[in-house]
Structure formats: C-alpha cells, structure tokens
Scaffold this active site. Structure first.
Site, mmCIF file in Angstrom:
data_model
loop_
_atom_site.group_PDB
_atom_site.id
_atom_site.type_symbol
_atom_site.label_atom_id
_atom_site.label_comp_id
_atom_site.label_asym_id
_atom_site.label_seq_id
_atom_site.Cartn_x
_atom_site.Cartn_y
_atom_site.Cartn_z
ATOM 1 N N GLY A 66 0.800 -1.220 0.000
ATOM 2 C CA GLY A 66 0.000 0.000 0.000
ATOM 3 C C GLY A 66 0.832 1.268 0.000
ATOM 4 O O GLY A 66 2.040 1.258 0.277
ATOM 5 N N SER A 80 -6.052 -2.629 4.923
ATOM 6 C CA SER A 80 -7.497 -2.488 5.032
ATOM 7 C C SER A 80 -8.052 -2.322 3.632
ATOM 8 O O SER A 80 -7.387 -1.724 2.774
ATOM 9 C CB SER A 80 -7.869 -1.266 5.880
ATOM 10 O OG SER A 80 -9.261 -1.212 6.116
ATOM 11 N N LYS A 115 -13.962 2.128 8.315
ATOM 12 C CA LYS A 115 -12.839 2.605 9.117
ATOM 13 C C LYS A 115 -13.255 2.803 10.572
ATOM 14 O O LYS A 115 -12.504 2.495 11.496
ATOM 15 C CB LYS A 115 -12.285 3.909 8.543
ATOM 16 C CG LYS A 115 -11.761 3.820 7.119
ATOM 17 C CD LYS A 115 -10.680 2.759 6.950
ATOM 18 C CE LYS A 115 -9.369 3.106 7.610
ATOM 19 N NZ LYS A 115 -8.298 2.130 7.309
ATOM 20 N N ALA A 152 -5.835 11.992 7.062
ATOM 21 C CA ALA A 152 -6.931 12.261 6.126
ATOM 22 C C ALA A 152 -6.411 11.946 4.726
ATOM 23 O O ALA A 152 -5.859 10.876 4.510
ATOM 24 C CB ALA A 152 -7.424 13.693 6.281
ATOM 25 N N PHE A 176 -10.758 18.712 2.197
ATOM 26 C CA PHE A 176 -10.242 17.554 2.940
ATOM 27 C C PHE A 176 -9.078 17.983 3.828
ATOM 28 O O PHE A 176 -8.351 18.932 3.514
ATOM 29 C CB PHE A 176 -9.696 16.483 1.975
ATOM 30 C CG PHE A 176 -10.650 16.050 0.902
ATOM 31 C CD1 PHE A 176 -11.585 15.059 1.146
ATOM 32 C CD2 PHE A 176 -10.611 16.636 -0.355
ATOM 33 C CE1 PHE A 176 -12.467 14.651 0.147
ATOM 34 C CE2 PHE A 176 -11.477 16.241 -1.356
ATOM 35 C CZ PHE A 176 -12.411 15.249 -1.099
#
Length: 363
Positions: A28, A99, A180, A205, A241
């Site tokens: 990832g 995840s 999450k 974030a 964001f």
C-alpha cells in the site's frame, strides 16, 4: 530523498534499539513509506501482502536500502484465519496498515467486500499479536474517516479532535468511512480486553506525497492525475479535505511505535485544502506547464446528477460538497514533538515521482 532526510529521526526513534516489526499490507501507499523508514532506522521488517511472489507489486520494497538483509515478505489475507500468526511471531511491534480501500461498492456487496474484511482483518492481526508474547505495541492505521463522516455533522464551525467519532456513516451511507470507524472501534475493544500490548492509533486524512510504486489505486494519485489530465478545468468539485504528506504519516507511525508516552489516537493532518487548492499547488510547483487551474466550481445539483457516472456516489456529493473539515492537530505535536510539512510541497514531490514512475504523463 531518503525518509530520514525529509523527516529526520526523532529522539525516541533513535533511542529505540533495532527491533523486529511486522507491517501489514506492505504494497500500500502508506506502508511503503513506513517500511522505508523502518529499514533506514535499522529495524527488521516482516511485511505481509496477498502475494509476495508478484514482483510487480513488491520489487520497489525489495530494492529499498537494507531490504536485502532485513525485509522478509509473508503471504497473508485479511479473511484467512491465522494467516498473520507466522509473520507476527517473534515481533516486538506490529504496524497494521492493511485495510480494504473501495469507495464505490454495490450496496449488496458492502458487508462482504468492505465491512467484514476491515473488521475481521483487524481481529486477525490483533489476535495474532496476542498469540506472540514478544509483541508490546500495536500501531493501527485508522483514518479521519473514523472521526467524521459529514464535515458539518457537529456544526459548521466544529473543529475535530481525537475525542470525535463519525456520526453520519452507516452500512448504507459513506460505507468506506463506516468500515474505518468499525475497524478502529473493534481494535479499541480488543486492546482494552488484554494487557500484553498497547494500542496507538494514527488518524490521517487525504495522504499526499511521492508514491514508491506504480500502483495507481491511492486516493491522492487519482486526484492528482485528474488535475494533470485537465479534468479539473474549468471547474472543480467544491470539496475540502484534511491533507498530510505520506512521509509525515510514515514518521507518525514509527514515532508512535517508539515513543514511550505515545497513547490513544493521533489526528495526523497538516492542514485542510479545497480540491481547487490541489490544482493551484500543482501549477505553483510547475509554473511553466500548460496546466490551467479551475476557475469555477461545479454546482452541487449537477454533481448529484452526473457524479455516479464519474465515480462519485450521491452520498459523497450530499455529505461532502460545499464543506471542508477542520482539525486540531495539537495532540501529536504536544505529546510526541511531531512536526508537519507542507501539503503543497508534498504535491510537487508527488507529481515529480508520478512522472518518474510513468504513472502520470508530462503536462
């Protein structure tokens, strides 16, 4: 640039003797930078992924300095019973980044493809940690998605802290954010039910900065590519964001692992930006490019109509457009002495890396 040249080692990291660390989901975006930093700090890494034999997904890790001597890859699956037992066995620390990341999933598949892997994966990893007496701390990669769903859910002027929990998301609304939240809640339940290891949680974030591999499924790679291909001109979605450099996120994990006083959750956000700010940062970093930043915003009603065709579900439009969350990031700075870097500079470095890797075309 090395991880430590960008974000120098903190005293707590320097003081920690070389250890054995299991990092889950090493292919990832975040995990790659975590592994790079751990190796540079002198630790041995047990990395898990779905298929260690796929050189196209692990070659960038195997080429990292120190990897030949101190990186060992293991096959593990979030839903396979006991698959994390072997990689975690004998480790001092566990950093759980793995995840499922699926924003658009059919309602009929939400539980099977999103919620169950997120929660059961967390259960698998933490259960494996409890089976290995050597494990003394677990650092979980959660998200600000566990902290909020709709930026205005606690009021337009609310500033989010580690005390907040997402109050909007459900198994039908903002389902990724709900996954999450559920995974982090389950982690805290399991942590409180035992006394062997301590849990520390990192809540970033939108993560920006240079990718290490050619994988293009990270949220920030997608956003930046949309900017580079002109999809943000003449108008961009009016959405905001929290943002943070991936190298800062990696440092937050390794510092949370190393610092004796690290505890609880840590909001890991440098500052909040609107989508148009992302485009302006690219232009500022490449002033001679032909890129044109957006000069207007797409009306919410229009996004609601066309969003699903462009991969933006209507619940995201409803709960994100016209809003920008604000965060209090003082806890990680005060307790761990953490220092944040500029997200705008991270965007410049990200574009440079994407061009070098061939996952973005010259613009």
């Amino acid at each position: 640039m090395s991880q430590l040249a960008f974000q120098p080692a903190y005293e707590a990291e320097k003081a920690l003797q070389p250890a054995k660390v299991c990092v889950t989901g090493v292919t990832g975006f975040v995990a790659g930078s975590v592994v790079a930093r751990l190796l540079e700090l002198g630790h041995t890494v047990h990395g898990t992924c779905r298929d260690p034999s796929r050189t196209d997904t692990v070659a960038h890790l195997q080429s990292l300095p120190g990897a030949a001597e101190r990186l060992k890859l293991f096959k593990a699956d979030l839903l396979a019973e006991g698959s994390f037992d072997e990689p975690i066995k004998g480790c001092d620390f566990v950093i759980h980044t793995a995840s499922p990341y699926i924003i658009n999933v059919a309602q009929s598949q939400v539980r099977a493809k999103l919620l169950e892997p997120a929660v059961k994966g967390t259960e698998q990893v933490l259960s494996a940690a409890s089976k290995s007496p050597s494990v003394k701390r677990v650092v979980l990669t959660s998200s600000c998605a566990a902290i909020y769903g709709n930026p205005h859910e606690f009021g337009k002027d609310h500033v989010y802290t580690e005390a907040d929990w997402n109050a909007t998301s459900t198994d039908k609304v903002l389902t990724y954010s709900y996954s999450k939240k559920l995974a982090e809640e389950r982690a805290w339940e399991m942590a409180k039910a035992q006394s062997q290891w301590k849990l520390v949680v990192i809540n970033p974030a939108v993560i920006l900065g240079p990718p290490l591999s050619k994988r293009t499924d990270s949220e920030s790679v997608s956003i930046i590519n949309q900017i580079l291909t002109g999809q943000m001109y003449p108008a961009a979605p009016h959405m905001g964001f929290g943002t943070v450099d991936v190298r800062d996120v990696a440092a937050a994990h390794t510092l949370a692992m190393s610092h004796p006083k690290a505890e609880g959750r840590y909001i890991t956000v440098a500052k909040s930006l609107w989508v148009a700010d992302f485009a302006r940062a690219v232009k500022a970093g490449f002033p001679n490019s032909r890129l044109r930043p957006p000069v207007a915003t797409i009306p919410k009603w229009l996004l609601w109509l066309i969003g699903p065709m462009a991969g933006m579900s209507r619940d995201i439009v409803t709960h994100s457009v016209g809003m920008c969350p604000q965060f209090n990031n003082s806890k990680i700075q005060a307790e761990l002495g953490f220092k944040f870097h500029s997200p705008e500079a991270a965007i410049k470095d990200q574009v440079d890396a994407m061009l070098a890797l061939g996952i973005a075309k010259p613009f």
